[in-house]
Write an enzyme that holds these catalytic residues in place. Structure first.
Site, short mmCIF file in Angstrom:
data_model
loop_
_atom_site.label_atom_id
_atom_site.label_comp_id
_atom_site.label_asym_id
_atom_site.label_seq_id
_atom_site.Cartn_x
_atom_site.Cartn_y
_atom_site.Cartn_z
N ASP A 296 46.65 29.74 41.80
CA ASP A 296 45.95 30.17 40.58
C ASP A 296 45.20 28.96 40.02
OD1 ASP A 296 45.15 31.81 38.42
OD2 ASP A 296 46.85 31.18 37.22
N HIS A 297 44.15 29.24 39.27
CA HIS A 297 43.44 28.18 38.55
C HIS A 297 44.13 27.92 37.21
CE1 HIS A 297 39.59 29.24 40.95
NE2 HIS A 297 40.09 28.10 41.40
N PHE A 471 43.48 33.24 35.04
CA PHE A 471 43.54 34.64 35.49
C PHE A 471 43.01 34.86 36.91
CE2 PHE A 471 41.78 34.44 31.03
CZ PHE A 471 43.01 34.31 30.41
N HIS A 472 43.28 33.93 37.83
CA HIS A 472 42.76 34.05 39.18
C HIS A 472 43.86 33.95 40.24
CE1 HIS A 472 38.76 32.21 37.46
NE2 HIS A 472 38.92 33.49 37.13
N PRO A 473 44.97 34.69 40.14
CA PRO A 473 46.01 34.58 41.17
C PRO A 473 45.57 35.20 42.49
CG PRO A 473 46.53 36.36 39.65
CD PRO A 473 45.34 35.66 39.09
#
Length: 567
Positions: A296-297, A471-473
């Site tokens: 994730d980011h 919010f980038h999993p």
């Protein structure tokens, strides 16, 4: 089991990838497709107003509102992970930003076992999905596709001075973060049309809504995949407290996202054998990679007070400002309400070993204690910086054998030295940017991390105390070669060890792309639809089955308390 119904395909999850599949697999007019979504229809008005992101971020009805386990690398904090729970999934509640990632991301996938997923392989699908008038005629872009992509129509004074200062630091100005080179500073493009959000549901489901062979089941919770003789034959769902079976002639497609696709696999007996047994679940396939490789980011938000009253904070904190914003939106579909939170972006390199951009900025013309929170009562803006390609990986695990229990999420942020270095250097670059004229003239005060933090150790401590997901999993059902024990799906996204089961969403990414993940998720859906049709419907048996399964239309747009049992 109260009843069952039979389709050709059952797609689980109406998010960015699932909506694409529902459209593409049903467009032949013959294949009978069910799209299963745990959440409601996308009727909440805040979904469609771009700035409504701040409202949907906390809405229990539209958002799963997950939290991680206590993170040892982040001071023991449980970090909030919003995920879409509505038609459109995260594309209905996200920040609308259009970024594909870097060419090198996809070439790296292909070099490491994701055959057929190089940049040259995926570019046609990025072009196909777009309706991008700004870059009409550019071979890297498309027009006429389902997803309308718009440019921000009006320049903002704050973004303009940031651009000028970034150029002094060696970052070139760009009009296209999805062009030949990603590096640069400029305005983001957004998934909007006429001032309204274009979610995957709007782009792909709305045009398909009248098809008699497409059934959209909202408020229907997937529980587990059902297998017979080594093949996925359906999905067990619950609706209104009753358990039903949706059978699938050709197969089941999990598009529930990087958190819930591996969760569903484990609930169905596909996952690390010891973990399944420890939770009382029989092992159907020992697949040790399920739920692993989570990436994730990490978002590090530097907050500033602006020396001029030109921020969205000023408009929102003033009655006249709110009225002006409302009128501009109502009359012209313009202004801050039509844009959202982050207007400007910046991609650059801060680590000496990086050959391509390793950090991304989301430049917000407002400030709040957290993403989607109430804005501060002063003129404020945010420089949100993230490392594009983190090395740290976490995992998704079962909370219990109960399909209604939330999964356990461990993100494991900042677990490697490279990640820690990049976080610190990214924040130092943000500070250099803020200290460079003409942008420096607009910086009245650094609120966070604050002037008291002056060294690398302090910045790293700030990252651990305040860092949050952007919010980038991805990565929890990753693609890999046949001899790769940790790979969950093959390059055609088929789950290893069983027939008739695919995973199609960001969980299949071997590595996180260098940017936002919504457009890549749509691309994955487009490419997967072609592969699934090739693997099933384009053979004679598939065509015969599809012809025999023409739907009479009685189940289209099914919602809670409307599920019909067709014998």
């Amino acid at each position: 089991m109260q009843g069952e119904e039979t389709f050709d395909f059952v797609v689980i999850g109406a998010g960015s990838s699932g909506c694409v599949l529902a459209n593409r697999l049903s467009e032949d007019g013959k294949s009978r497709v069910a799209l299963v979504e745990a959440g409601p229809k996308d009727s909440n008005p805040w979904i469609h107003v771009p700035i409504g992101y701040g409202k949907t971020m906390w809405n229990d009805r539209l958002n799963w509102r997950f939290h991680t386990e206590p993170e040892p690398t982040m001071g023991g904090r449980r970090i909030y992970w919003p995920r879409g729970r509505v038609l459109g999934g995260c594309s209905s509640i996200n920040g609308l930003i259009v970024v594909r990632g870097q060419k090198e991301d996809y070439d790296g996938w292909a070099q490491n076992g994701a055959d057929g997923w190089s940049y040259d392989d995926v570019l046609p699908y990025f072009v196909k999905l777009e309706d991008n008038a700004r870059f009409a005629g550019d071979p890297l872009h498309g027009t006429g596709g389902p997803v309308t992509i718009s440019s921000i129509p009006r320049k903002h004074e704050l973004i303009e001075v940031i651009k000028a200062s970034a150029k002094k630091l060696g970052v070139p100005e760009t009009e296209d973060f999805n062009g030949a080179a990603q590096e640069g500073v400029g305005y983001y493009q957004l998934t909007t049309r006429n001032g309204l959000r274009v979610s995957a549901a709007k782009a792909y489901l709305s045009p398909a809504a009248g098809r008699p062979n497409l059934s959209i089941l909202t408020e229907t919770r997937a529980r587990r995949v059902v297998f017979e003789n080594g093949r996925a034959v359906g999905i067990e769902v619950s609706v209104d407290g009753e358990v039903k079976l949706l059978k699938a002639r050709h197969g089941v497609i999990l598009s529930a996202g990087a958190v819930q696709s591996p969760h569903l696999l484990m609930l169905s007996g596909i996952g690390p054998a010891e973990h399944l047994r420890a939770n009382g679940i029989g092992v159907y396939i020992d697949s040790p990679g399920v739920g692993g490789n989570l990436q994730d980011h990490l978002q590090l938000r530097l907050l500033y007070r602006c020396s001029k009253p030109i921020t969205t904070n000023d408009a929102l904190n003033s009655l006249i400002g709110r009225l002006r914003m409302g009128l501009e939106y109502a009359l012209f579909r313009g202004g801050p309400l039509a844009i959202g939170i982050n207007q400007g972006g910046l991609f650059t390199r801060v680590l000496p070993e990086s050959k391509t951009p390793d950090i991304q900025f989301h430049i917000g013309t407002l400030s709040a204690d957290m993403a989607g929170g109430k804005v501060h009562d002063y003129s404020g803006f945010t420089l949100s910086v993230c490392q594009l390609r983190p090395e740290s990986t976490g995992e998704i695990r079962l909370g219990s054998a109960d399909p209604l229990d939330a999964p356990r999420i461990t993100a494991n942020y900042l677990a490697t030295e490279t990640d820690r270095r990049c976080a610190v250097e990214g924040m130092k670059f943000a500070r250099r940017l803020a200290a460079t004229a003409p942008f420096s003239d607009y910086v009245a005060e650094e609120k966070l991390p604050g002037p008291g933090i002056t060294d690398d150790e302090g910045l790293l401590g700030f990252a651990r105390e305040y860092g949050a997901t952007i919010f980038h999993p991805v990565g929890t059902c990753r693609i890999g070669r046949e001899d790769d024990r940790e790979a969950v799906v093959d390059p055609r996204l088929r789950v290893r060890g069983v027939d008739g089961l695919w995973v199609v969403d960001c969980s299949v990414m071997p590595r996180l792309v260098s940017g936002n993940t919504n457009i890549p998720a749509i691309m994955i859906g487009e490419k997967a639809a072609d592969m699934i049709r090739e693997d099933t419907l384009n053979n004679s048996i598939g065509r015969d089955n599809a012809q025999n399964s023409i739907n009479d239309g009685r189940t289209q747009w099914l919602g809670k308390r409307e599920l019909q049992i067709v014998n």
